[in-house]
Design an enzyme around this catalytic site. Sequence first.
Site, PDB file in Angstrom:
ATOM      1  N   HIS A 190       0.804  -1.228   0.000  1.00 42.57           N
ATOM      2  CA  HIS A 190       0.000   0.000   0.000  1.00 42.57           C
ATOM      3  C   HIS A 190       0.831   1.270   0.000  1.00 42.57           C
ATOM      4  CE1 HIS A 190      -3.340  -2.749   0.559  1.00 42.57           C
ATOM      5  NE2 HIS A 190      -3.994  -1.819  -0.101  1.00 42.57           N
ATOM      6  N   ARG A 297     -10.844   3.711  -0.948  1.00 42.54           N
ATOM      7  CA  ARG A 297     -10.337   2.835   0.114  1.00 42.54           C
ATOM      8  C   ARG A 297     -10.615   3.513   1.451  1.00 42.54           C
ATOM      9  NH1 ARG A 297      -5.867   1.797  -3.707  1.00 42.54           N
ATOM     10  NH2 ARG A 297      -5.596  -0.457  -3.919  1.00 42.54           N
ATOM     11  N   ARG A 333     -15.683   1.338  -0.993  1.00 42.26           N
ATOM     12  CA  ARG A 333     -15.428   0.005  -0.447  1.00 42.26           C
ATOM     13  C   ARG A 333     -15.517   0.076   1.068  1.00 42.26           C
ATOM     14  NH1 ARG A 333      -9.738  -2.762  -1.514  1.00 42.26           N
ATOM     15  NH2 ARG A 333      -8.970  -1.266   0.003  1.00 42.26           N
ATOM     16  N   GLU A 432     -11.305 -10.752  -5.390  1.00 38.76           N
ATOM     17  CA  GLU A 432      -9.866 -10.787  -5.124  1.00 38.76           C
ATOM     18  C   GLU A 432      -9.447 -12.116  -4.501  1.00 38.76           C
ATOM     19  OE1 GLU A 432      -9.060  -7.314  -2.675  1.00 38.76           O
ATOM     20  OE2 GLU A 432     -10.973  -7.507  -1.677  1.00 38.76           O
ATOM     21  N   ASN A 455      -4.585  -6.965  -7.126  1.00 39.29           N
ATOM     22  CA  ASN A 455      -3.435  -6.968  -6.200  1.00 39.29           C
ATOM     23  C   ASN A 455      -3.519  -8.196  -5.307  1.00 39.29           C
ATOM     24  OD1 ASN A 455      -3.115  -4.480  -7.317  1.00 39.29           O
ATOM     25  ND2 ASN A 455      -3.897  -3.354  -5.556  1.00 39.29           N
ATOM     26  N   ASP A 456      -4.716  -8.434  -4.783  1.00 34.23           N
ATOM     27  CA  ASP A 456      -4.891  -9.615  -3.945  1.00 34.23           C
ATOM     28  C   ASP A 456      -5.163 -10.865  -4.773  1.00 34.23           C
ATOM     29  OD1 ASP A 456      -4.439  -8.847  -1.253  1.00 34.23           O
ATOM     30  OD2 ASP A 456      -6.248  -7.633  -1.337  1.00 34.23           O
ATOM     31  N   ARG A 466       2.285 -10.201  -1.341  1.00 29.10           N
ATOM     32  CA  ARG A 466       2.517  -8.987  -2.124  1.00 29.10           C
ATOM     33  C   ARG A 466       3.513  -8.035  -1.468  1.00 29.10           C
ATOM     34  NH1 ARG A 466      -3.527  -6.211  -1.705  1.00 29.10           N
ATOM     35  NH2 ARG A 466      -2.557  -4.215  -2.133  1.00 29.10           N
ATOM     36  N   CYS A 503     -10.100  -2.755 -10.102  1.00 32.11           N
ATOM     37  CA  CYS A 503      -9.512  -1.647  -9.354  1.00 32.11           C
ATOM     38  C   CYS A 503      -8.130  -2.019  -8.810  1.00 32.11           C
ATOM     39  CB  CYS A 503     -10.436  -1.187  -8.248  1.00 32.11           C
ATOM     40  SG  CYS A 503     -10.858  -2.491  -7.092  1.00 32.11           S
TER      41      CYS A 503
HETATM   42  C1  PEP Z   1      -6.792  -5.255  -4.724  1.00 28.04           C
HETATM   43  O1  PEP Z   1      -6.610  -6.163  -3.906  1.00 28.04           O
HETATM   44  O2  PEP Z   1      -6.537  -5.360  -5.935  1.00 28.04           O
HETATM   45  C2  PEP Z   1      -7.326  -3.956  -4.286  1.00 28.04           C
HETATM   46  C3  PEP Z   1      -7.641  -3.027  -5.157  1.00 28.04           C
HETATM   47  O3  PEP Z   1      -7.431  -3.725  -2.950  1.00 28.04           O
HETATM   48  P1  PEP Z   1      -6.184  -3.374  -2.014  1.00 28.04           P
HETATM   49  O4  PEP Z   1      -5.005  -3.042  -2.888  1.00 28.04           O
HETATM   50  O5  PEP Z   1      -6.584  -2.213  -1.178  1.00 28.04           O
HETATM   51  O6  PEP Z   1      -5.994  -4.635  -1.236  1.00 28.04           O
HETATM   52 MG    MG Z   2      -7.377  -6.087  -1.896  1.00 27.87          MG
END
Ligand code: PEP
Ligand code: MG
Length: 572
Positions: A190, A297, A333, A432, A455-456, A466, A503
């Site tokens: 993040h 977020r 979210r 995710e 991302n997840d 990650r 996203c």
């Molecule tokens: C993701 O997991 O792709 C996402 C957008 O949420 P975050 O990056 O906040 O986990």
């Molecule tokens: Mg996520």
Amino acid sequence: MASMLKGIAASNGIAIAKAYRLIEPDLTVSKQTITAPSEETARFQEAVNISKSELQAIRDNAEKQLGSDKAAIFDAHLLVLSDPELIAPIEDKIQNEQVNAEFALKETADMFVMMFEQMDNEYMKERAADIRDVTKRVLSHLLGVQIPNPSMISEEVIIIAEDLTPSDTAQLNRTYVKGFTTNIGGRTSHSAIMARSMEIPAVVGTKEATESIQNGDLVIVDGINGEVHINPTPELVQKYEQEHAAYGEQKAEWAKLVNEKTVSADGRHVELAANIGTPKDLEGVKSNGGEAVGLYRTEFLYMGRDQLPTEDEQFDAYKAVLEGMEGKPVVVRTLDIGGDKELPYLDLPKEMNPFLGFRAIRLCLEEQDIFRTQLRALLRASKYGNLKIMFPMIATLDEFRQAKAILEEEKQTLLTQGVEVADRIETGIMVEIPSTAVMADTFAKEVDFFSIGTNDLIQYTMAADRMNERVSYLYQPYNPAILRLVKMVIDAAHKEGKWAGMCGEMAGDETAIPLLLGLGLDEFSMSATSILRARSIIKRLSQPEMEQLANEVLGLRTAEEVVNAVQAAISK
Ligand code: PEP
Ligand code: MG
């Protein structure tokens, strides 16, 4: 001597400035017997006085830059340092037990911290945190080491750190912090995501930045190639200055697209939305021509503070975003805490695998007070714009049904109380977790939309943390396994007449965009600073050609083969 570190390019752009180490010093204390207690007491008092004037300066600066509520934290620290109940026992200990000041301070402070932390009283727990902070500062003066004061930076710097938490990153002053580099982290940690939305060039996962870079070294952060140059030659500095200027020109070119819709060469419109963390980010959404907010977020509302935000505080933030977007869609979210986003004041037990643990919707369904407060704030704000609500980390249909039922309950309660709520609020989920991607056809019958959180999704599909730079090679958005899952989700949505967005960071990725267009993605949500480049890419692409390309690459074997195929197709 000039040297170079390789890392992960986390945020585009080039920054050149002096290094500022944001590193906790070693404050280990040992017990020593002393022979001149009065001199030792004087040494202690001097360290207290220096700490007080330092805190006063930090306090005044925080008030100017961040407002009086943030400055109040330092008022509390100043009070602790003037409290005879803490100071007198330390001085007594030095005098009576003939021990060094460091030891007397540490022992006494630890005793108070333990006592306050055990009390079942929020106020006293906060005092424990204050004592811990203040002790560190006084100890650093006694030990002759420096603790960094990032809020006092007053010249252009590159931050060097082991890691930056999202709340550390949020507090960086953009006027002076030109870039950062860390030992650990990945492209989708993040702090990296925030660096992109703040347009601060960053290289993470260099493994040894803190070892190799000293305060004051001249540093180049090359966030395009993932390189960090330490004390570079004048020729290299000149080369980078030219690249920096060229990047500026490229951005000026993209900026011409700010008021245009996003349409492919053959006329297909897709929505380019922005990911935001706070209402303040709206400025960037507008200046970059965002057509919607595709991911708000909300957890950042809960971070960098000592207690949960109230319903009214949340209402104000959601209303500001909805009004600011003037009727354009805003996907909010619900709280996604956990993983690398911690809330220390919730006092949750440490977990072996926080990314696989008690987080996001799992926590919200259990700690329903927290969840219901947020949902009420959202429902009350809904009449100020085009709100869509999205639940994070949904793994089973049952979780979605429970979350939706709680939302419905809160809506009915508000309506019976005469509170106005928008008639229709679309309710969707983040995809995710692989189980949800695989079951997308079932979910699509009940949700209003999907937003793919790559991302997840990539982290869980490839089983690669990650945050861990050693396995960052497994962050493979172009791996056919990921592309097939993405296709399943988009197709499932379309079959039920629903829309599918993305996203995760993949949505703004230059090589992924042609494929996502081809797979039929309806909404691309990314850091606001990536939007104009994405628009310029999509303008040049033909949807039917990309559809054909996407179908071809789904049959390829490796991520590398996919990248090669995309590059060959778009350079034609
Ligand atoms: C993701 O997991 O792709 C996402 C957008 O949420 P975050 O990056 O906040 O986990
Ligand atoms: Mg996520």
